[in-house]
Design a protein around this motif. Structure first.
Motif, mmCIF file in Angstrom:
data_model
loop_
_atom_site.group_PDB
_atom_site.id
_atom_site.type_symbol
_atom_site.label_atom_id
_atom_site.label_comp_id
_atom_site.label_asym_id
_atom_site.label_seq_id
_atom_site.Cartn_x
_atom_site.Cartn_y
_atom_site.Cartn_z
ATOM 1 N N ASP A 234 30.139 -41.510 -20.561
ATOM 2 C CA ASP A 234 30.695 -42.560 -21.326
ATOM 3 C C ASP A 234 29.820 -43.428 -22.169
ATOM 4 O OD1 ASP A 234 29.435 -44.008 -19.398
ATOM 5 O OD2 ASP A 234 31.421 -44.958 -18.684
ATOM 6 N N ARG A 235 28.555 -43.202 -22.157
ATOM 7 C CA ARG A 235 27.599 -43.971 -23.303
ATOM 8 C C ARG A 235 26.613 -42.976 -23.580
ATOM 9 N NH1 ARG A 235 28.927 -48.847 -22.938
ATOM 10 N NH2 ARG A 235 27.248 -49.615 -24.449
ATOM 11 N N HIS B 201 22.590 -43.589 -24.834
ATOM 12 C CA HIS B 201 21.397 -44.560 -24.928
ATOM 13 C C HIS B 201 20.198 -43.861 -25.872
ATOM 14 C CE1 HIS B 201 22.981 -46.480 -21.294
ATOM 15 N NE2 HIS B 201 23.742 -45.356 -20.917
ATOM 16 N N ASP C 177 22.059 -48.707 -27.157
ATOM 17 C CA ASP C 177 23.029 -48.002 -26.511
ATOM 18 C C ASP C 177 24.401 -48.277 -27.115
ATOM 19 O OD1 ASP C 177 24.663 -49.403 -23.819
ATOM 20 O OD2 ASP C 177 22.856 -50.539 -24.256
ATOM 21 N N ARG C 178 25.341 -47.370 -26.759
ATOM 22 C CA ARG C 178 26.550 -47.566 -27.477
ATOM 23 C C ARG C 178 27.739 -46.856 -26.665
ATOM 24 N NH1 ARG C 178 27.265 -45.992 -33.062
ATOM 25 N NH2 ARG C 178 29.408 -45.484 -32.681
ATOM 26 N N PRO C 179 28.989 -47.214 -26.817
ATOM 27 C CA PRO C 179 29.922 -46.451 -25.846
ATOM 28 C C PRO C 179 30.213 -44.964 -26.368
ATOM 29 C CG PRO C 179 30.906 -48.526 -26.490
ATOM 30 C CD PRO C 179 29.533 -48.411 -27.357
#
Length: 256
Positions: free
Chosen positions: A83-84, A86, A101-103
């Motif tokens: 789900d992410r 990095h 980092d982001r979804p």
């Protein structure tokens, strides 16, 4: 493209530099003339630099130690989870320059690739020389053969990202990549053998033996998760009672 011998010289300097030519030649079992021949194109290309005379006290012509050029560019590491995304930008010796980092809203191969590209663009680096991507699962020859947390099968991730980013891309199992990073730059540097154990969505094991990271079809992908730890423990999703996955994963801990 470097030859295998030139790559060996650059790798040795990366791991052990600054290093005298005498020591480098001894480590690689090369004659002084062979080392000079191999180092010359690396110096011309700006991969290596010569430092001031090391003054090692030996008789003869002064020796100028070799080191990796600090201007060798930026390298980006990417960790994909279910789900992410990095990302971390480092210099060639893995010193951190930036991290984000982001979804991962769309875990499909295309969605993940687009998220990686956007994350790299957000770093704002125009000197990226290469990208490494790690993910949980079985990886071989740039292909995510089976990535269970992403529900991927036979995804040519390295080639797809190379086409999108126009830089070399390598992909690796996340635990194997962590073991390799510790062997090159971390607490395992100079240690001929050690284990890396990770606990999260699964339980993973990375292994270094005789100074080399072990790579087998099941390296790092969680077979250690089914080692029995407690005979009266709860079952894991595959029905193994009291194994590491049943007791130590994030999900198992949250359930308790």
């Amino acid at each position: 493209m470097l030859t295998e011998s030139e790559s060996a010289v650059a790798r040795e300097v990366l791991l052990h530099g600054p290093i005298s030519r005498r020591t480098l030649a001894a480590r690689l079992r090369l004659s002084p003339a062979s080392l000079t021949r191999l180092a010359r194109p690396l110096l011309s290309a700006g991969v290596l630099v010569e430092l001031d005379d090391d003054g090692d006290g030996t008789v003869g012509r002064p020796s100028r130690p070799l080191d990796i050029s600090p201007a060798a560019g930026t390298f980006v590491g990417v960790k994909l989870t279910g789900d992410r995304v990095h990302v971390a930008a480092t210099d060639i010796r893995a010193d951190l320059l930036d991290a984000r980092d982001r979804p991962l809203d769309d875990p499909s191969p295309r969605g993940a690739c687009l998220a990686i590209v956007e994350a790299l663009e957000a770093l704002g680096r125009d000197d990226v020389r290469g990208v490494g991507v790690s993910l949980g699962g079985h990886v071989a020859d740039g292909v995510a053969v089976h990535a269970p947390f992403l529900d991927w099968h036979d995804v040519p991730l390295a080639r797809t990202l190379e086409d999108m980013l126009d830089v070399p891309v390598a992909i690796e199992n996340d635990v194997v990549a962590l073991a390799e990073a510790e062997r090159w730059f971390g607490v395992g540097r100079g240690i001929p053998g050690f284990l890396v154990v990770t606990i999260g969505a699964g339980v993973g094991l990375g292994l270094v033996v005789d100074g080399r990271t072990v790579r087998t079809p099941d390296a790092g992908i969680g077979t250690v998760g089914h080692l029995p730890l407690r005979a009266d423990g709860p079952p894991c999703p595959l029905g193994h009672r009291g194994c590491a996955d049943a007791l130590l994963t994030t999900t198992a801990i949250e359930r308790r």
